[in-house]
Design an enzyme around this catalytic site. Structure first.
Site, PDB file in Angstrom:
ATOM      1  N   ASP A 121       0.976  -1.368  -0.307  1.00 29.68           N
ATOM      2  CA  ASP A 121       0.061   0.126  -0.089  1.00 29.68           C
ATOM      3  C   ASP A 121       0.648   1.440  -0.669  1.00 29.68           C
ATOM      4  O   ASP A 121       0.324   2.283  -0.467  1.00 29.68           O
ATOM      5  CB  ASP A 121      -1.085  -0.009   1.216  1.00 29.68           C
ATOM      6  CG  ASP A 121       0.101  -0.216   2.753  1.00 29.68           C
ATOM      7  OD1 ASP A 121       0.810   0.090   2.433  1.00 29.68           O
ATOM      8  OD2 ASP A 121      -1.008  -0.012   3.672  1.00 29.68           O
ATOM      9  N   PRO A 146       7.809  -6.541   4.167  1.00 32.16           N
ATOM     10  CA  PRO A 146       6.744  -5.532   3.629  1.00 32.16           C
ATOM     11  C   PRO A 146       6.747  -3.823   4.199  1.00 32.16           C
ATOM     12  O   PRO A 146       6.409  -2.709   3.683  1.00 32.16           O
ATOM     13  CB  PRO A 146       5.511  -6.076   3.560  1.00 32.16           C
ATOM     14  CG  PRO A 146       5.312  -7.223   4.307  1.00 32.16           C
ATOM     15  CD  PRO A 146       7.250  -7.649   4.478  1.00 32.16           C
ATOM     16  N   TYR A 161       0.805  -3.696  11.108  1.00 31.60           N
ATOM     17  CA  TYR A 161       2.303  -4.774  10.945  1.00 31.60           C
ATOM     18  C   TYR A 161       2.090  -4.860  12.353  1.00 31.60           C
ATOM     19  O   TYR A 161       2.394  -4.273  13.140  1.00 31.60           O
ATOM     20  CB  TYR A 161       3.113  -3.966  10.321  1.00 31.60           C
ATOM     21  CG  TYR A 161       2.998  -3.940   8.408  1.00 31.60           C
ATOM     22  CD1 TYR A 161       2.611  -5.248   8.025  1.00 31.60           C
ATOM     23  CD2 TYR A 161       3.021  -2.817   8.013  1.00 31.60           C
ATOM     24  CE1 TYR A 161       2.296  -4.544   6.477  1.00 31.60           C
ATOM     25  CE2 TYR A 161       2.794  -2.486   6.621  1.00 31.60           C
ATOM     26  CZ  TYR A 161       2.794  -3.687   6.261  1.00 31.60           C
ATOM     27  OH  TYR A 161       2.599  -3.213   4.469  1.00 31.60           O
ATOM     28  N   ARG A 172      -5.340   4.590   6.277  1.00 34.03           N
ATOM     29  CA  ARG A 172      -4.729   4.672   4.777  1.00 34.03           C
ATOM     30  C   ARG A 172      -6.266   5.285   4.375  1.00 34.03           C
ATOM     31  O   ARG A 172      -7.107   5.461   5.433  1.00 34.03           O
ATOM     32  CB  ARG A 172      -5.375   2.948   4.636  1.00 34.03           C
ATOM     33  CG  ARG A 172      -4.168   1.705   5.756  1.00 34.03           C
ATOM     34  CD  ARG A 172      -3.371   1.302   3.446  1.00 34.03           C
ATOM     35  NE  ARG A 172      -4.399   0.478   3.382  1.00 34.03           N
ATOM     36  CZ  ARG A 172      -4.569  -0.301   3.099  1.00 34.03           C
ATOM     37  NH1 ARG A 172      -4.290  -1.277   3.226  1.00 34.03           N
ATOM     38  NH2 ARG A 172      -6.099  -0.531   1.701  1.00 34.03           N
TER      39      ARG A 172
HETATM   40  P1  FAD Z   1       3.489  -9.781  -7.342  1.00 33.07           P
HETATM   41  O1  FAD Z   1       3.257  -8.381  -7.111  1.00 33.07           O
HETATM   42  O2  FAD Z   1       3.438 -11.359  -6.967  1.00 33.07           O
HETATM   43  O3  FAD Z   1       3.017  -9.509  -8.831  1.00 33.07           O
HETATM   44  C1  FAD Z   1       3.566 -11.312  -9.760  1.00 33.07           C
HETATM   45  C2  FAD Z   1       2.901 -12.141 -10.977  1.00 33.07           C
HETATM   46  O4  FAD Z   1       2.351 -12.900 -11.096  1.00 33.07           O
HETATM   47  C3  FAD Z   1       0.670 -12.479  -9.696  1.00 33.07           C
HETATM   48  O5  FAD Z   1      -0.174 -11.511 -10.352  1.00 33.07           O
HETATM   49  C4  FAD Z   1       0.879 -13.171  -9.843  1.00 33.07           C
HETATM   50  O6  FAD Z   1      -0.156 -14.134 -10.093  1.00 33.07           O
HETATM   51  C5  FAD Z   1       1.805 -13.659 -11.437  1.00 33.07           C
HETATM   52  N1  FAD Z   1       2.422 -15.213 -11.348  1.00 33.07           N
HETATM   53  C6  FAD Z   1       3.320 -15.807 -10.980  1.00 33.07           C
HETATM   54  N2  FAD Z   1       3.658 -16.627 -11.404  1.00 33.07           N
HETATM   55  C7  FAD Z   1       2.725 -17.175 -12.197  1.00 33.07           C
HETATM   56  C8  FAD Z   1       2.704 -17.834 -13.787  1.00 33.07           C
HETATM   57  N3  FAD Z   1       4.051 -18.942 -13.156  1.00 33.07           N
HETATM   58  N4  FAD Z   1       2.611 -17.416 -14.305  1.00 33.07           N
HETATM   59  C9  FAD Z   1       1.440 -16.771 -14.918  1.00 33.07           C
HETATM   60  N5  FAD Z   1       1.665 -15.554 -13.740  1.00 33.07           N
HETATM   61  C10 FAD Z   1       2.195 -15.748 -12.730  1.00 33.07           C
HETATM   62  N6  FAD Z   1       4.918  -3.410  -0.675  1.00 33.07           N
HETATM   63  C11 FAD Z   1       5.579  -2.343  -0.560  1.00 33.07           C
HETATM   64  O7  FAD Z   1       6.127  -1.755  -1.288  1.00 33.07           O
HETATM   65  N7  FAD Z   1       4.557  -1.660   0.347  1.00 33.07           N
HETATM   66  C12 FAD Z   1       3.605  -2.371   1.787  1.00 33.07           C
HETATM   67  O8  FAD Z   1       3.275  -1.825   2.450  1.00 33.07           O
HETATM   68  C13 FAD Z   1       3.675  -4.003   0.861  1.00 33.07           C
HETATM   69  N8  FAD Z   1       3.184  -4.438   1.873  1.00 33.07           N
HETATM   70  C14 FAD Z   1       2.669  -6.200   2.049  1.00 33.07           C
HETATM   71  C15 FAD Z   1       2.017  -6.953   2.666  1.00 33.07           C
HETATM   72  C16 FAD Z   1       1.855  -8.231   2.313  1.00 33.07           C
HETATM   73  C17 FAD Z   1       1.229  -8.773   3.070  1.00 33.07           C
HETATM   74  C18 FAD Z   1       2.431  -8.263   0.722  1.00 33.07           C
HETATM   75  C19 FAD Z   1       2.342 -10.434   0.547  1.00 33.07           C
HETATM   76  C20 FAD Z   1       3.066  -7.751   0.511  1.00 33.07           C
HETATM   77  C21 FAD Z   1       3.531  -6.369   0.624  1.00 33.07           C
HETATM   78  N9  FAD Z   1       4.770  -5.359  -0.049  1.00 33.07           N
HETATM   79  C22 FAD Z   1       4.273  -3.977   0.107  1.00 33.07           C
HETATM   80  C23 FAD Z   1       4.691  -6.165  -1.162  1.00 33.07           C
HETATM   81  C24 FAD Z   1       4.795  -5.991  -2.207  1.00 33.07           C
HETATM   82  O9  FAD Z   1       3.555  -6.754  -2.588  1.00 33.07           O
HETATM   83  C25 FAD Z   1       5.020  -6.581  -3.340  1.00 33.07           C
HETATM   84  O10 FAD Z   1       6.432  -6.724  -3.505  1.00 33.07           O
HETATM   85  C26 FAD Z   1       4.391  -6.673  -4.710  1.00 33.07           C
HETATM   86  O11 FAD Z   1       3.554  -7.274  -5.131  1.00 33.07           O
HETATM   87  C27 FAD Z   1       5.768  -7.138  -5.622  1.00 33.07           C
HETATM   88  O12 FAD Z   1       5.315  -7.223  -7.338  1.00 33.07           O
HETATM   89  P2  FAD Z   1       5.815  -8.327  -8.588  1.00 33.07           P
HETATM   90  O13 FAD Z   1       5.415  -7.196  -9.608  1.00 33.07           O
HETATM   91  O14 FAD Z   1       7.402  -8.227  -8.312  1.00 33.07           O
HETATM   92  O15 FAD Z   1       5.154  -9.405  -8.012  1.00 33.07           O
END
Ligand code: FAD
Length: 686
Positions: free
Chosen positions: A50, A366, A288, A280
């Site tokens: 967020d 996070p 957290y 928020r």
């Molecule tokens: P993701 O958001 O994980 O996206 C990956 C995508 O790939 C997903 O849509 C998934 O469905 C897809 N995928 C996976 N495997 C495959 C496959 N084999 N084939 C096709 N599609 C696939 N970050 C912050 O900056 N601030 C915060 O406050 C924060 N809070 C968080 C709280 C929680 C509980 C969690 C779990 C995470 C938090 N994060 C936070 C971290 C943040 O959500 C992630 O760092 C961010 O989403 C990463 O983005 P991404 O696009 O790399 O990966």
């Protein structure tokens, strides 16, 4: 036997989280033939990341939708630090600004990841035909190594498998709070086992969903999250360790007598752990919470047993930490739990053909609000580079800078998170003799120092073909060769020219006025993310003979047949397809008009006439004050040339008297398009 369809695509993106969507947005803005697939049936709707740092807001603004995030988000302006007093009762010990004042025109805000994903999806749809293909995942990946250096080749072959809607919908634990059913984030959390292989296996036996297709791609981006299938296929690893800190996250509308609930708070209790309070949007508050009572799984995975974690036990932990204040809720929006692990990829790509971005190459806790930001910024760094290589504007060599620039950031992030997690998760020291406890002065100092890092503004890319400063590839720390394509083109900036601009950092933004109509613009507003390089000439007072003479000489060099503009702009393309040449002077605005400046700063198009949007002046506006960009950036009255990359990072700073240095800089990595002696401006001019 049915024939498996095959097709070519320039760029294949796997994963439509923040990193994948940022990449797709660049592809859409730059007109690249790209596809993006995600195994999930929908985007996320609530919870997860967020925090949006100010650099991320600048980036979203450059993509045209920063205002949506800025307007909807909750703005965080102050951080309150709460610590135990001499009786062990928590009390407010400090207040500090959340974003360091003056570092950006945006401040840190919070808005849940689902909304950010929505903005990306709208922007992609507005600019292109690219759509996220959901319920689709790769099942095999091959790279033909013999053609990886061939620009025209499609060395990557991927088989895609289409899932049924049921398979693509993640199974949720059903939690109910006050009669409502609540979504949890456990299925995405690192406490959950990766389901990629299960999905692939299920799709093979499901008659409705066995359709496959084969894609040949020039480039592929694995933005498929922490369990990255792409990373496993190309044999890259994450290095680092997992700590024992287990955290729960609750998104609630709190009912409480705690006075600072609408401030961001870091609260250390004497013996019951710590909480980070994040106010928020829509009266929601994210807590957290460090869980001190969670049992480890018996399966040797090192993961906590998630069946023991539920909203009630997270709330009870919060109540213990916040006592004597009371907290409860009637509305629970989302919750999850995760274990802190800090890891970074050994490498970010193979052959500069398959790249990893976001959580696929770095994972960390996070609560510092970094994951989504750094993930988006990875692909923000990579997208324009791939687009310019695919379009044939730049040599493939620039793609090496992705790893040299972003791996260092990931390493810094892990180091920051490591320190911050230890300080945040540890027990406060009871007194100076309590060596095992955490000193709250140290925590405050780390928090203040961390603020600059956490804003994203501190990013400073090292020397390379696209960052002309002292330093060698050896300084990249990972052995990546990012030296210029041809040593004879090596150009080094003269940093002394502009004390307020650092080569390798994003150019700061201040207001300037349009010479043509006196409208004030923030500099960043005239540097939108569309794949173009900017050459900004700060010409000083052009009413002075010396400055005017230099400006006209410079414009001759820029307009010559062998200039960067003429050599590297494709024949027949619009004059600013690859480079925009901008001018910011500080002569009195009313003493000159746009027509007094050389044509290279007001190119002519036979359909549109003169371009009035490239000449600006540093002067007081009628309604929005004085940007004083010359003062703020330390621009000398002698003027300066600044080259800005398509992602707003500064490549070069130098003297107006050396305009040929701009040609040499671009000769290091751009591809000659034609050797034409036609000027860029033509048509019958008035
Ligand atoms: P993701 O958001 O994980 O996206 C990956 C995508 O790939 C997903 O849509 C998934 O469905 C897809 N995928 C996976 N495997 C495959 C496959 N084999 N084939 C096709 N599609 C696939 N970050 C912050 O900056 N601030 C915060 O406050 C924060 N809070 C968080 C709280 C929680 C509980 C969690 C779990 C995470 C938090 N994060 C936070 C971290 C943040 O959500 C992630 O760092 C961010 O989403 C990463 O983005 P991404 O696009 O790399 O990966």
């Amino acid at each position: 036997m049915s024939v498996i369809p095959e097709s070519n695509v320039d760029v294949l993106i796997v994963g439509a989280g923040p990193a994948g969507l940022m990449m797709a947005t660049w592809m859409a803005k730059c007109g690249i033939n790209a596809r993006i697939v995600d195994k999930r049936g929908t985007k996320i709707f609530n919870g997860q990341a967020d925090g949006l740092q100010c650099r991320t807001l600048e980036i979203l603004d450059s993509l045209g939708f920063g205002h949506r995030a800025w307007r909807e988000a909750n703005h965080m302006l102050e951080i309150c630090l709460w610590n135990p007093d001499e009786n062990g009762i928590i009390k407010r010990s400090d207040r500090i600004p959340d974003t360091i004042p003056g570092i950006s025109r945006f401040q840190q805000v919070v808005l849940h990841q689902g909304r950010i994903e929505r903005f990306f999806l709208d922007s992609i749809a507005e600019a292109s035909e690219i759509r996220v293909e959901r319920g689709v995942m790769p099942s095999s990946l091959k790279i033909d190594e013999s053609v990886v250096e061939d620009d025209a080749a499609y060395p990557i072959t991927v088989t895609l498998r289409h899932l049924t809607e049921e398979e693509a919908t993640p199974k949720q634990n059903s939690t109910s709070a006050n009669g409502q059913s609540v979504q949890d984030g456990l299925f995405r959390s690192n406490l959950a086992k990766d389901d990629t292989q299960d999905l692939l296996d299920a799709s093979k036996i499901n008659a409705k969903a066995h359709s496959e297709e084969v894609i040949h791609a020039k480039y592929m981006i694995g933005a498929d999250g922490a369990h990255s299938w792409t990373r496993n296929q190309i044999g890259l690893k994450l290095e680092g360790d997992s700590t024992d800190y287990i955290w729960g996250v609750l998104d609630i509308v709190p009912i409480t007598d705690f006075p600072d609930i609408r401030m961001r708070c870091a609260i250390h209790s004497a013996d019951c752990g710590s909480i980070m309070v994040i106010p928020r949007e829509n009266k929601l508050v994210r807590l957290y919470i460090q869980l001190t009572t969670t049992q480890k799984n018996g399966d040797n995975s090192g993961r906590a047993d998630r069946s023991k974690i539920n909203p009630q036990m997270i709330l009870e932990s919060a109540q213990r930490i916040l006592a004597p204040y009371k907290i409860t809720y009637r509305k629970l929006d989302w919750w999850t739990a995760y274990q802190i692990g800090q890891r970074v990829g050994t490498s970010f790509s193979v052959h500069e053909r398959v790249f990893l971005a976001g959580d696929a190459v770095h994972t960390h806790s996070p609560k510092a609000g970094q994951g989504m930001n750094v993930s988006m910024q990875d692909s923000f760094n990579l997208g324009w580079k791939i687009a310019s290589v695919v379009k044939g504007h730049a040599h493939r060599s620039i793609l090496k800078t992705y790893q040299s620039e972003r791996r260092r950031i990931a390493q810094d992030l892990i180091a920051f998170d490591h320190k911050f997690s230890r300080l945040f998760s540890g027990r406060p020291a009871k007194d100076v003799m309590d060596a095992e406890g955490i000193s709250m002065e140290e925590f405050k100092a780390a928090f203040e120092k961390g603020n600059m890092f956490a804003s994203g503004i501190a990013v400073n890319y090292g020397a390379s073909a696209i960052v002309a400063k002292e330093g060698s590839s050896a300084e990249q720390g990972d052995g990546t060769d990012v030296s210029v394509a041809n040593a004879k083109h090596r150009v080094i900036s003269d940093q002394s020219f502009c004390s307020g601009i650092t080569v390798g950092m994003r150019i700061p933004s201040h207001k300037v006025l349009s010479q043509a109509d006196a409208r004030p613009w923030h500099l960043h507003e005239v540097l939108p993310s569309n794949g173009r390089w900017r050459v900004i000439v700060f010409a000083g007072n052009t009413n002075e003979d010396r400055q005017r003479e230099k400006l006209w000489k410079l414009s001759e060099v820029f307009s010559a047949p062998d200039s960067f503009l003429n050599l590297y702009t494709p024949k027949g393309a619009r004059y600013d397809e690859v480079f925009e040449v901008l001018l910011i002077h500080n002569a009195p605005r009313q003493s000159v008009t746009v027509l007094d400046f050389p044509e290279v700063f007001r190119p002519y198009d036979e359909f549109d006439g003169w371009d009035y949007n490239k000449i600006f002046v540093d002067e007081v506006s009628y309604h929005e004050g004085f940007g004083n960009i010359y003062g703020a950036l330390g621009i000398p009255q002698d003027g300066a040339i600044v080259i800005v990359r398509p992602d707003q990072y500064v490549s070069y700073v130098g003297s107006m008297e050396k305009p040929a240095a701009v040609n040499s800089f671009f000769a290091g990595f751009m591809k000659e398009q034609h050797a034409s002696d036609e000027a860029q401006t033509n048509g019958t001019k008035p």
